[in-house]
Design a protein around this motif. Structure first.
Motif, mmCIF file in Angstrom:
data_model
loop_
_atom_site.group_PDB
_atom_site.id
_atom_site.type_symbol
_atom_site.label_atom_id
_atom_site.label_comp_id
_atom_site.label_asym_id
_atom_site.label_seq_id
_atom_site.Cartn_x
_atom_site.Cartn_y
_atom_site.Cartn_z
ATOM 1 N N VAL A 199 0.735 -1.215 0.055
ATOM 2 C CA VAL A 199 -0.030 0.086 0.044
ATOM 3 C C VAL A 199 0.936 1.060 0.066
ATOM 4 O O VAL A 199 1.909 1.420 0.766
ATOM 5 N N CYS A 200 0.534 2.029 -1.015
ATOM 6 C CA CYS A 200 1.223 3.429 -1.084
ATOM 7 C C CYS A 200 0.193 4.608 -1.459
ATOM 8 O O CYS A 200 -1.079 4.083 -1.357
ATOM 9 N N SER A 201 0.610 5.763 -0.926
ATOM 10 C CA SER A 201 -0.346 6.917 -1.317
ATOM 11 C C SER A 201 0.248 7.790 -2.044
ATOM 12 O O SER A 201 1.549 7.965 -2.174
ATOM 13 N N PHE A 202 -0.483 8.667 -2.663
ATOM 14 C CA PHE A 202 -0.138 9.478 -3.678
ATOM 15 C C PHE A 202 -0.966 10.892 -3.533
ATOM 16 O O PHE A 202 -2.170 10.636 -3.761
ATOM 17 N N TYR A 203 -0.657 12.002 -3.483
ATOM 18 C CA TYR A 203 -1.521 13.239 -3.372
ATOM 19 C C TYR A 203 -1.185 14.539 -4.603
ATOM 20 O O TYR A 203 0.057 14.556 -4.963
ATOM 21 N N THR A 204 -1.931 14.905 -4.854
ATOM 22 C CA THR A 204 -1.886 16.194 -5.713
ATOM 23 C C THR A 204 -3.041 17.241 -5.568
ATOM 24 O O THR A 204 -3.857 16.862 -4.949
ATOM 25 N N TRP A 205 -2.883 18.489 -6.062
ATOM 26 C CA TRP A 205 -3.801 19.429 -6.009
ATOM 27 C C TRP A 205 -4.503 19.808 -7.277
ATOM 28 O O TRP A 205 -5.538 20.430 -7.287
ATOM 29 N N ARG A 206 -4.439 18.655 -7.953
ATOM 30 C CA ARG A 206 -5.297 18.543 -9.332
ATOM 31 C C ARG A 206 -6.451 18.184 -9.008
ATOM 32 O O ARG A 206 -6.661 16.825 -8.524
ATOM 33 N N LYS A 207 -7.624 18.859 -9.424
ATOM 34 C CA LYS A 207 -8.973 18.185 -9.183
ATOM 35 C C LYS A 207 -9.487 17.242 -10.335
ATOM 36 O O LYS A 207 -10.634 16.443 -10.183
#
Length: 422
Positions: A199-207
């Motif tokens: 399990v890993c996570s990724f975040y972005t400000w793009r909607k």
């Protein structure tokens, strides 16, 4: 002025030379002596216990290619943890990927408090994705990104770069860095270690980024070697490592042997003629390994003697304590698609579930349990080693090819989902 004192400095250096040479010789002698010293066990079966060298050679003399191929088939099929169910005659449906808790909420994000985050910027506006992936350990140089190496993190982050927001992309360009995403993982795996539901996570400000877009991008990274099993949008505070309640590992150890001697063919006849070596066992009983592993379950213990490559600051106290939910061993049979091995290969499977694991802890536990079972130690053998003061009391780590991170849990542990049960 410096020229004036040079004769005095030379004289002082000559005067100090003999003690330095003597100290150097003494240190070299101490190191040479240290290399030949083994940890002195004092129990009744200490003469039957393999040395570190014997244990290492016994572990690495197995047909590991068969296990590597088996893991490769599981990753290629994309079944995740359910792919292991057939080893134990269990129904695969009982081990399918658990996605019921995808709407993960931290205590600070309960419905009564989330209303206060409206209108806030920065990380409050970012979108976080939980990514469950499967990868074949033999095809990568481990998880952690390193220059010049083919790592899982490096490959995943490279393909996540297309989803990075514009501001982040400009920051990376200004620093002459490649435009890559940032993948935070539940736990790093070493080179050769396979993962079925990492399990890993990724975040972005793009909607405009969707879960399907991320899954498709990762799927193109390394077909049949790296597979995204599930991608979902989760809370912005979700952290794969800190939010995890338990991790499950499986170690598959081949029992088919090509040679009878633990010491291997390269050993000298003088070593083989030694009576102390001749009385040592050449094999072990899987039921004995299971008996030795069972007492670990349900206890919080310090596994510092079973850890390797840990920092000095994390060698004592709570950082080395782990709670073991489940620890069992059983015999199974690997069935390969290769026509030359239709009959399958008999293996020992070790299943360990704990809230956390130290570096190389699983591999050392497996190797030590096998060594103690071969020597005929009691069921409390591993518990007794917890009180040791030297890590040489435990065996060298077993080969990484047999290790697999099965899955990571974010809900309470359910023993019914274990593979090896009574």
């Amino acid at each position: 002025m410096l020229t004036k004192f040079r004769p005095l400095m030379a004289t002082a250096a000559k005067a100090r030379a003999p003690p330095a040479v003597t100290a150097s010789k003494a240190a070299a002698a101490a190191v040479e002596l240290e290399e030949h010293v083994h940890y002195k066990h004092t129990d009744a079966c200490h003469q039957l216990r393999w040395t570190a060298k014997e244990s290492y050679e016994y572990m690495y003399a197995r047909p590991w290619s068969r296990v590597v191929d088996f893991y490769a088939e599981l990753v290629r099929a994309g079944a995740g943890a359910a792919g292991l169910a057939k080893l134990f005659g269990n129904d695969e449906k009982d081990y399918t990927l658990y996605t019921a808790g995808e709407n993960y909420l931290t205590p600070s994000e309960k419905p009564t408090t989330t209303t206060f985050s409206k209108g806030r910027g920065g990380r409050w506006e970012r979108v976080t994705f939980k990514v469950v992936i499967s990868y074949h350990g033999g095809s990568f140089d481990g998880w952690q990104k390193q220059p010049g190496l083919n790592t899982v993190q490096g490959l995943v982050e490279k393909h996540l770069g297309q989803f990075v927001d514009e501001r982040k992309a400009k920051q990376l360009e200004a620093r002459s860095l490649p435009i890559e995403g940032c993948a935070i993982v539940a736990g790093r795996t070493d080179k050769g270690v396979t993962a079925l539901q990492q399990v890993c996570s990724f975040y972005t400000w793009r909607k405009d980024v969707k879960s399907g877009d991320i899954k498709g991008a990762i799927n193109e990274a390394a077909p049949d070697k790296l597979k995204p099993l599930h991608v979902s949008e989760v809370s912005r505070e979700f952290h794969p490592n800190f939010a995890a309640k338990w991790r499950r590992y499986m170690y598959i150890f081949p029992l088919d042997e090509d040679a009878d001697l633990i010491l291997g063919e390269a050993q000298s006849s003088k070593t083989l003629e030694n009576s102390e070596h001749n009385i040592k066992p050449q094999s072990f009983d899987v039921s004995k390994v299971d008996e030795i592993l069972k007492p670990l379950a349900g206890k919080t213990l310090s596994y510092k003697m079973f850890a390797r490559d840990t920092q000095a600051s994390r060698s004592v106290g709570p950082p080395t304590e782990c709670f073991m939910f489940h620890s069992r061993a059983a015999v199974a049979k690997l069935h390969s698609a290769n026509e030359d091995h239709k009959g399958g290969m008999v293996v020992m499977c070790v299943e360990l579930v704990a809230n956390r694991f130290l570096r190389k802890m699983v591999r050392v536990l497996v190797a030590t349990a096998i060594r103690e079972a071969a020597a005929g130690a009691g069921a409390d053998a591993l518990l007794n080693l917890m009180e040791a003061t030297d890590r040489r009391a435990t065996a060298p780590p077993a080969p990484p090819e047999g290790l697999c991170l099965v899955d990571v849990g974010y809900e309470d542990f359910d023993k019914q989902r274990c593979f090896i049960v009574d």
